[in-house]
Design a protein around this motif. Structure first.
Motif, mmCIF file in Angstrom:
data_model
loop_
_atom_site.group_PDB
_atom_site.id
_atom_site.type_symbol
_atom_site.label_atom_id
_atom_site.label_comp_id
_atom_site.label_asym_id
_atom_site.label_seq_id
_atom_site.Cartn_x
_atom_site.Cartn_y
_atom_site.Cartn_z
ATOM 1 N N UNK A 209 0.786 -1.218 -0.040
ATOM 2 C CA UNK A 209 0.021 -0.143 -0.064
ATOM 3 C C UNK A 209 0.848 1.382 0.177
ATOM 4 N N UNK A 210 0.511 2.115 -0.919
ATOM 5 C CA UNK A 210 1.171 3.358 -1.171
ATOM 6 C C UNK A 210 0.317 4.578 -1.180
ATOM 7 N N UNK A 211 0.241 5.537 -0.177
ATOM 8 C CA UNK A 211 -1.144 6.434 -0.295
ATOM 9 C C UNK A 211 -0.378 7.875 0.330
ATOM 10 N N UNK A 212 -1.042 8.937 -0.116
ATOM 11 C CA UNK A 212 -0.520 10.371 0.154
ATOM 12 C C UNK A 212 -1.699 10.974 1.085
ATOM 13 N N UNK A 213 -1.589 11.054 2.498
ATOM 14 C CA UNK A 213 -2.662 11.195 3.367
ATOM 15 C C UNK A 213 -2.300 12.581 4.000
ATOM 16 N N UNK A 214 -3.107 12.927 4.973
ATOM 17 C CA UNK A 214 -2.909 13.862 5.648
ATOM 18 C C UNK A 214 -1.606 14.243 6.272
ATOM 19 N N UNK A 215 -1.008 13.259 7.017
ATOM 20 C CA UNK A 215 0.524 13.426 7.190
ATOM 21 C C UNK A 215 1.647 13.221 6.428
ATOM 22 N N UNK A 216 1.102 13.010 5.018
ATOM 23 C CA UNK A 216 2.005 12.811 4.146
ATOM 24 C C UNK A 216 2.265 11.431 3.456
ATOM 25 N N UNK A 217 3.308 10.970 3.103
ATOM 26 C CA UNK A 217 3.180 9.610 2.298
ATOM 27 C C UNK A 217 3.136 8.529 3.288
ATOM 28 N N UNK A 218 2.451 7.555 3.090
ATOM 29 C CA UNK A 218 2.414 6.270 3.893
ATOM 30 C C UNK A 218 2.744 4.933 3.060
ATOM 31 N N UNK A 219 3.413 4.233 3.532
ATOM 32 C CA UNK A 219 4.154 3.211 2.730
ATOM 33 C C UNK A 219 3.689 1.852 3.467
ATOM 34 N N UNK A 220 3.016 0.837 3.117
ATOM 35 C CA UNK A 220 2.991 -0.385 3.853
ATOM 36 C C UNK A 220 3.812 -1.538 3.135
ATOM 37 N N UNK A 221 4.818 -1.827 3.694
ATOM 38 C CA UNK A 221 5.871 -2.927 3.618
ATOM 39 C C UNK A 221 5.300 -4.332 3.939
ATOM 40 N N UNK A 222 5.614 -5.263 3.071
ATOM 41 C CA UNK A 222 5.495 -6.926 3.474
ATOM 42 C C UNK A 222 6.448 -7.563 2.901
ATOM 43 N N UNK A 223 7.128 -8.424 3.833
ATOM 44 C CA UNK A 223 8.009 -9.554 3.360
ATOM 45 C C UNK A 223 7.867 -10.711 4.144
ATOM 46 N N UNK A 224 8.675 -11.639 3.841
ATOM 47 C CA UNK A 224 8.435 -12.950 4.849
ATOM 48 C C UNK A 224 9.231 -13.967 4.444
ATOM 49 N N UNK A 225 9.158 -15.453 5.114
ATOM 50 C CA UNK A 225 10.081 -16.285 4.944
ATOM 51 C C UNK A 225 9.743 -16.956 3.751
ATOM 52 N N UNK A 226 8.431 -17.104 3.455
ATOM 53 C CA UNK A 226 7.964 -17.844 2.292
ATOM 54 C C UNK A 226 6.818 -16.876 1.615
ATOM 55 N N UNK A 227 6.628 -16.616 0.306
ATOM 56 C CA UNK A 227 5.874 -16.368 -0.346
ATOM 57 C C UNK A 227 5.149 -16.899 -1.658
ATOM 58 N N UNK A 228 4.118 -16.605 -2.071
ATOM 59 C CA UNK A 228 3.426 -17.416 -3.142
ATOM 60 C C UNK A 228 2.300 -16.946 -3.491
ATOM 61 N N UNK A 229 1.813 -17.576 -4.725
ATOM 62 C CA UNK A 229 0.269 -17.052 -5.296
ATOM 63 C C UNK A 229 -0.291 -18.516 -5.360
ATOM 64 N N UNK A 230 -1.543 -18.446 -4.597
ATOM 65 C CA UNK A 230 -2.386 -19.730 -4.433
ATOM 66 C C UNK A 230 -3.888 -19.397 -4.967
ATOM 67 N N UNK A 231 -4.449 -20.320 -5.703
ATOM 68 C CA UNK A 231 -5.823 -20.295 -6.184
ATOM 69 C C UNK A 231 -6.929 -20.701 -5.189
ATOM 70 N N UNK A 232 -7.813 -20.299 -5.166
ATOM 71 C CA UNK A 232 -9.070 -20.439 -4.322
ATOM 72 C C UNK A 232 -9.185 -22.096 -4.456
#
Length: 851
Positions: A209-232
């Motif tokens: 997530x990256x937005x420009x709000x009242x306080x200025x820029x806000x960035x939400x970063x996410x990382x992890x040990x394991x990442x993947x794309x999975x189907x329903x």
């Protein structure tokens, strides 16, 4: 967790004591063959038993003898060096190391990719172009230092103290080309930045997530040990930190115009999560969603990209950082950005990290595990750390001020140019109180040689050059006048004794100048003496004559005598060029060749380190020198004994938490002064001074690192006293350290170590031997055994000659060959067990041996 951290701290404090001169070896050394023989040695002596079977063949005794006779250790007071391997930066430069009492910023105000791999440059590419960025860690607002002090848990030692609310580091990212994006929608989304990857402090994150709000820029970063794309409806298995997780994407749907997903992880159903949301599983593992695809038509794609073991970081301008939804109030974020016609350009961002309490990092410990650090997440990305590996110094010089029985005699023990000297310094042997004198007694006085006349048996100090100037590197000598012959004799002689070497110099007396003179040559320097009383009788009074003309005595500080004007001060140099000053604090003055100061109020003894060549920076020696000893010796007003008081020192004294009668000085130069106060009488002063200024081994690290400590110096044979036993003489295998030679067939102690196997030959192969370690209750046993006696003896020779081999490591090795030079040392081909308790409970067929 805090209990574990406290245990680590206790050990770290013990390690700090090692840097102060104590010995912390023996059973505390790690049970690993590459540490052999340290685990069996304490203060240069074998700490344990050598055990051979009572019924064993003679070759077992020969193997034991080979091991015992060849065991060596580093000579006492050898230097130790601690290093950290991995992605790390030692806080020093090629010409400047970190000193006690010195902040990191004195070495460097910041570091970048040249110092730490995790701070490597990076780039982000989007529709607006390529933005390159650089990373830095700043320490310019960090005033924390390493000093000898007491922490909040009443432990005394070397600590890196970060005071409450102090900023210990600032992480900074500089976008060389600004990171640009459109700002769209009512939420001012920076859609050109979202879903881009960025690597910070060695960890890769997705900007969810990256937005420009009242306080200025806000960035939400996410990382992890394991990442993947999975189907329903799809199920996959992932391993995170050694644990398997079965993940099923249960649903993908739209709720209130927001796409949300829900997972099942090892049978546990998560909350419904939108893009950028996280949830915490029962075992504490985070799962987070970075993107959702929901095509709401027949055959449409329903999937989600997620992180398992997720790390979510929220960075918002002028706000506290958030980590996995928790606000870290001690980490403040600043994001610099400019806004032009709906476009946003991010210039840089920073995370300012401060302490939430007084933090004390002990030797061997690191900031992230400090017990009082309530929120380790303050360390941005938690992929970097500050480690205090050690405080190192070399070549200790001892100076002790002690008092004889009855406390009426003060002795100063100090190393001079030609060895260790014991100077009878101050005495009180009168019938009334506070009648003090310099020396042993009335018949053996200690004189300030230049102004005072020397009588038979008087002691004095001369120096090769003016000892008040450190750059002179003066050599000082403790001498005693042993009397002279009447010059009317045929070949009159005078005698002077060196009280350090014990040698007595006999010199002829010359009367050619009209006075009775002689000279004495020490260390290449000639000292000239003359009579100051009639030489017509034996043992006439003498004095040193070659400093000034007599009329110039009061003009300045003496040279070779090291004495100031009016006979009140004596200065000299120790073997390592530290300056000692003895002062008679009286009102009387002494003319050249006169009697000593007979009515001193007290005597002062000081030692200062003022030699710039011994220090990291020559400027450390400018100004007021470090005072490591400052004692005033007085008499009692009611009793006939001496008293002491401590004057100003280079830093504050620290009381021993376990004994209020003991105080320590840990000066920034290094070394330690221990002051022990008895119930009555004078205190004892024991000073240890390093040859060169102490070196603080502080590391900035990232990721996984290892720490190793090694000793440098001459090897000497380990002392072995009454340490050989038959197996029948050992009552307990865990009561002491053991070196056990021979296997279970011929050695009952070996059988106990191996779990008393039914078949004593099982687990061994002809032509091979095993060297195996066992640990129990803080003790270590090493088994040396082969299939045959010849195999056992070969193992003994390998230990004797090749214990430094790169393959001699771990808890067990196997040896095969005919001679120790061609023998192979490798990993064992049988099961390895690492504790006596485990072995006793294990399958007895797993580990057996024979003679």
């Amino acid at each position: 967790m805090k209990i574990k951290r406290m245990v680590k701290r206790l050990f770290a404090v013990a390690s700090g004591a090692t840097m102060l001169g104590a010995t912390a070896m023996g059973a505390l050394a790690a049970a690993n063959l590459d540490n052999y023989p340290d685990m069996f040695v304490t203060n240069g002596t074998f700490d344990g038993l050598f055990v051979v079977g009572e019924s064993a063949a003679s070759v077992d005794n020969l193997a034991m003898t080979d091991i015992a006779s060849s065991m060596k250790t580093t000579k006492a007071n050898a230097a130790t060096t601690t290093s950290v391997e991995g992605d790390s930066w030692l806080v020093e430069t090629s010409g400047n190391f970190l000193e006690l009492g010195e902040p990191i910023s004195n070495i460097s105000s910041y570091i970048g990719s040249s110092e730490l791999g995790a701070l490597a440059d990076g780039s982000i590419s989007n529709a607006k172009g390529i933005s390159n960025y650089e990373q830095f860690l700043y320490f310019n607002n960090n005033d924390a230092t390493v000093t000898f002090q007491e922490d909040d848990s009443d432990h005394a030692g070397y600590f890196y103290k970060i005071a409450n609310n102090d900023q210990f580091a600032r992480y900074y990212v500089d976008f060389i080309e600004t990171l640009k994006s459109d700002s769209t929608g009512t939420t001012f989304t920076l859609d050109d930045i979202e879903d881009k990857q960025i690597t910070l402090m060695g960890k890769t994150f997705t900007i969810t997530t990256a937005t420009n709000g009242t306080n200025g820029v806000k960035l939400v970063l996410m990382g992890g040990s394991s990442t993947d794309t999975i189907a329903e409806g799809e199920t996959k298995t992932y391993t995170v930190k050694g644990v398997e997780y079965e993940v099923t994407l249960l649903s993908v749907a739209t709720e209130s115009s927001t796409d949300k997903v829900q997972f099942s992880v090892n049978g546990e159903t998560t909350n419904k999560m939108a893009d950028g949301d996280t949830d915490v599983l029962d075992d504490g593992t985070n799962i987070g969603v970075t993107s959702i695809t929901y095509q709401n038509y027949a055959g449409g794609i329903h999937s989600a990209k997620f992180f398992l073991g997720a790390d979510k970081i929220e960075l918002e301008n002028n706000q506290a950082m958030k980590v996995n939804e928790e606000t870290i109030s001690e980490a403040n974020v600043n994001i610099g950005a400019t806004f032009t016609s709906g476009d946003v350009a991010i210039d840089d961002f920073a995370v300012n990290m401060t302490a939430d309490d007084d933090l004390y990092i002990a030797v061997g410990d690191k900031l992230s595990t400090e017990a009082e650090l309530d929120e380790p997440e303050v360390l941005f990305t938690q992929n970097w750390d500050i480690t205090l590996a050690g405080v190192e110094s070399t070549g200790e010089e001892k100076v002790d001020l002690t008092f004889a029985e009855g406390n009426d005699q003060a002795d100063l023990t100090v190393t001079l140019a030609d060895g260790l000297a014991s100077i009878p310094l101050v005495y009180d042997n009168s019938s009334s109180a506070e009648q003090l004198g310099l020396g042993e007694d009335d018949d053996q006085s200690f004189r300030f040689v230049f102004e005072e006349a020397l009588t038979d048996e008087d002691m004095f100090i001369v120096s090769s050059k003016d000892p008040t100037v450190a750059a002179n590197d003066a050599n000082s000598y403790l001498l005693q006048y042993k009397g002279s012959d009447d010059v009317a004799e045929t070949t009159p002689k005078v005698r002077v004794k060196n009280l350090v070497t014990g040698e007595t110099y006999e010199r002829s007396i010359s009367t050619a100048s009209g006075s009775s003179t002689f000279d004495l040559k020490l260390g290449g320097v000639t000292f000239n003496f003359a009579n100051v009383s009639s030489a017509a009788s034996d043992d006439f009074m003498i004095n040193l004559t070659d400093q000034y003309a007599l009329t110039g005595v009061a003009a300045g500080v003496g040279n070779k005598g090291g004495t100031s004007t009016n006979g009140t001060t004596q200065r000299f140099r120790t073997g390592q060029n530290n300056m000692v000053t003895i002062v008679a604090n009286g009102t009387d003055t002494v003319a050249y060749g006169g009697s000593p100061n007979s009515n001193p109020n007290s005597y002062g003894v000081t030692l200062v380190v003022d030699d710039g060549d011994k220090m990291d920076d020559s400027t450390d020696a400018t100004g007021t020198p470090d005072s490591l000893l400052n004692v005033s010796i007085d008499g009692s007003t009611t009793d006939k004994y001496l008293t002491t008081s401590t004057g100003g020192l280079a830093s504050a004294l620290v009381s021993d938490p376990a004994d209020s009668d003991i105080q320590y000085l840990g000066a920034n130069y290094g070394g330690k002064l221990t002051i022990t106060a008895p119930e009555s009488g004078p205190s004892k002063y024991e000073l240890s001074i390093p040859k060169e200024q102490a070196h603080v081994k502080m590391y900035i690290t990232s990721g996984s690192t290892t720490t190793a400590t090694s000793a440098t110096g001459d090897l000497v044979a380990v002392t072995v006293v009454d340490a050989t036993k038959l197996d029948s003489e050992v009552a307990s295998v865990s009561a002491q350290n053991l070196v056990v030679v021979g296997g279970p067939c011929v050695n009952t102690v070996a059988a106990q170590l191996m779990g008393n196997p039914t078949d004593c030959t099982e687990g061994f192969t002809p032509g091979k031997a095993r060297i195996k370690l066992f640990e129990n209750s803080g003790k270590v046993a090493m088994l040396v055994a082969g299939y045959s006696g010849a195999d056992t003896r070969l193992a003994g020779k390998v230990i004797s000659h090749r214990y430094n081999d790169a393959n001699f490591k771990g808890m067990e090795v196997e040896v095969e060959g005919t001679t120790y030079t061609d023998a192979t040392i490798g990993v064992p081909t049988v099961a390895v067990t690492t504790s006596l308790a485990d072995d006793a409970a294990a399958d007895t067929t797993a580990d057996t041996t024979t003679q």
